[in-house]
Design an enzyme around this catalytic site. Sequence first.
Site, PDB file in Angstrom:
ATOM      1  N   HIS A   9       0.719  -1.070  -0.032  1.00 24.35           N
ATOM      2  CA  HIS A   9      -0.038  -0.004  -0.040  1.00 24.35           C
ATOM      3  C   HIS A   9       0.802   1.132   0.131  1.00 24.35           C
ATOM      4  O   HIS A   9       1.882   1.227   0.283  1.00 24.35           O
ATOM      5  CB  HIS A   9      -0.843  -0.029   1.318  1.00 24.35           C
ATOM      6  CG  HIS A   9      -1.507  -1.017   1.632  1.00 24.35           C
ATOM      7  ND1 HIS A   9      -3.035  -1.097   1.519  1.00 24.35           N
ATOM      8  CD2 HIS A   9      -1.480  -2.171   2.025  1.00 24.35           C
ATOM      9  CE1 HIS A   9      -3.645  -2.001   1.801  1.00 24.35           C
ATOM     10  NE2 HIS A   9      -2.707  -2.783   2.176  1.00 24.35           N
ATOM     11  N   GLU A  91       2.195  -1.069   4.210  1.00 24.58           N
ATOM     12  CA  GLU A  91       2.293   0.434   3.925  1.00 24.58           C
ATOM     13  C   GLU A  91       3.471   1.033   3.453  1.00 24.58           C
ATOM     14  O   GLU A  91       4.396   0.836   4.261  1.00 24.58           O
ATOM     15  CB  GLU A  91       1.358   1.104   5.047  1.00 24.58           C
ATOM     16  CG  GLU A  91       0.028   0.810   5.254  1.00 24.58           C
ATOM     17  CD  GLU A  91      -0.944   1.293   4.084  1.00 24.58           C
ATOM     18  OE1 GLU A  91      -0.775   2.205   3.472  1.00 24.58           O
ATOM     19  OE2 GLU A  91      -2.071   0.870   4.546  1.00 24.58           O
ATOM     20  N   HIS A 130      -2.421  -2.814  -3.352  1.00 21.16           N
ATOM     21  CA  HIS A 130      -3.881  -2.775  -3.226  1.00 21.16           C
ATOM     22  C   HIS A 130      -4.744  -2.638  -4.147  1.00 21.16           C
ATOM     23  O   HIS A 130      -5.936  -3.084  -4.430  1.00 21.16           O
ATOM     24  CB  HIS A 130      -3.929  -1.685  -2.221  1.00 21.16           C
ATOM     25  CG  HIS A 130      -5.055  -1.680  -1.309  1.00 21.16           C
ATOM     26  ND1 HIS A 130      -5.548  -0.510  -0.320  1.00 21.16           N
ATOM     27  CD2 HIS A 130      -5.917  -2.503  -1.153  1.00 21.16           C
ATOM     28  CE1 HIS A 130      -6.479  -0.762   0.131  1.00 21.16           C
ATOM     29  NE2 HIS A 130      -7.063  -1.809  -0.231  1.00 21.16           N
ATOM     30  N   ASP A 140      -3.737   2.863  -4.631  1.00 21.31           N
ATOM     31  CA  ASP A 140      -2.323   2.796  -4.134  1.00 21.31           C
ATOM     32  C   ASP A 140      -1.768   1.394  -4.382  1.00 21.31           C
ATOM     33  O   ASP A 140      -2.449   0.478  -4.445  1.00 21.31           O
ATOM     34  CB  ASP A 140      -2.263   3.144  -2.624  1.00 21.31           C
ATOM     35  CG  ASP A 140      -3.044   1.999  -1.698  1.00 21.31           C
ATOM     36  OD1 ASP A 140      -4.392   1.789  -2.282  1.00 21.31           O
ATOM     37  OD2 ASP A 140      -2.614   1.595  -0.911  1.00 21.31           O
TER      38      ASP A 140
HETATM   39 ZN   LIG Z   1      -3.866   0.605   0.553  1.00 19.82          ZN
END
Ligand SMILES: [Zn+2]
Length: 160
Positions: A9, A91, A130, A140
């Site tokens: 992400h 992330e 994602h 993303d």
């Molecule tokens: Zn995401």
Amino acid sequence: MPIELLVIHGISLPPGEFGGGGIDALFTNSLDPREHPYYELIAGHLVSAHCLIRREGAVVQYVSFKHRAWHAGASSFNGRSTCNDFSIGIELEGTDEIPYTLAQYKALSKLIRLLQDAYPLISKERIVGHSDIAPGRKTDPGPSFDWQSLKTELNKLSIE
Ligand SMILES: [Zn+2]
């Protein structure tokens, strides 16, 4: 459930700004809606990711890999829905437009190799963005994420 997918992400809080405490606050359910107008929109969202990789490559872990994190939302991989049940969510601090840093690709690659050791079902085909598992809903890590750079850094590390 066995872990068999890794989801990459991108996130920045406030959007487009790096280095603040917004992401930590969001993933620990302590975002203060008074701090920024955008936070008012998302303050009630109960979301989390297993790890964040900051711009300088530092890795922060919020959720144990033994526990489910709430990163994927409505999602589908190879016809299987609810990806949170069988995936790890990483992330990267960034946006869809601004290139991610070399330090982030290096840290991500190391993390992926360690996770592949622990969860051998995470093959290279099972490392996705994602946007791949929630197309039309999520963009993303974005066009700014260079999959070739990830591949290059992964190839420098021994385990395949
Ligand atoms: Zn995401």
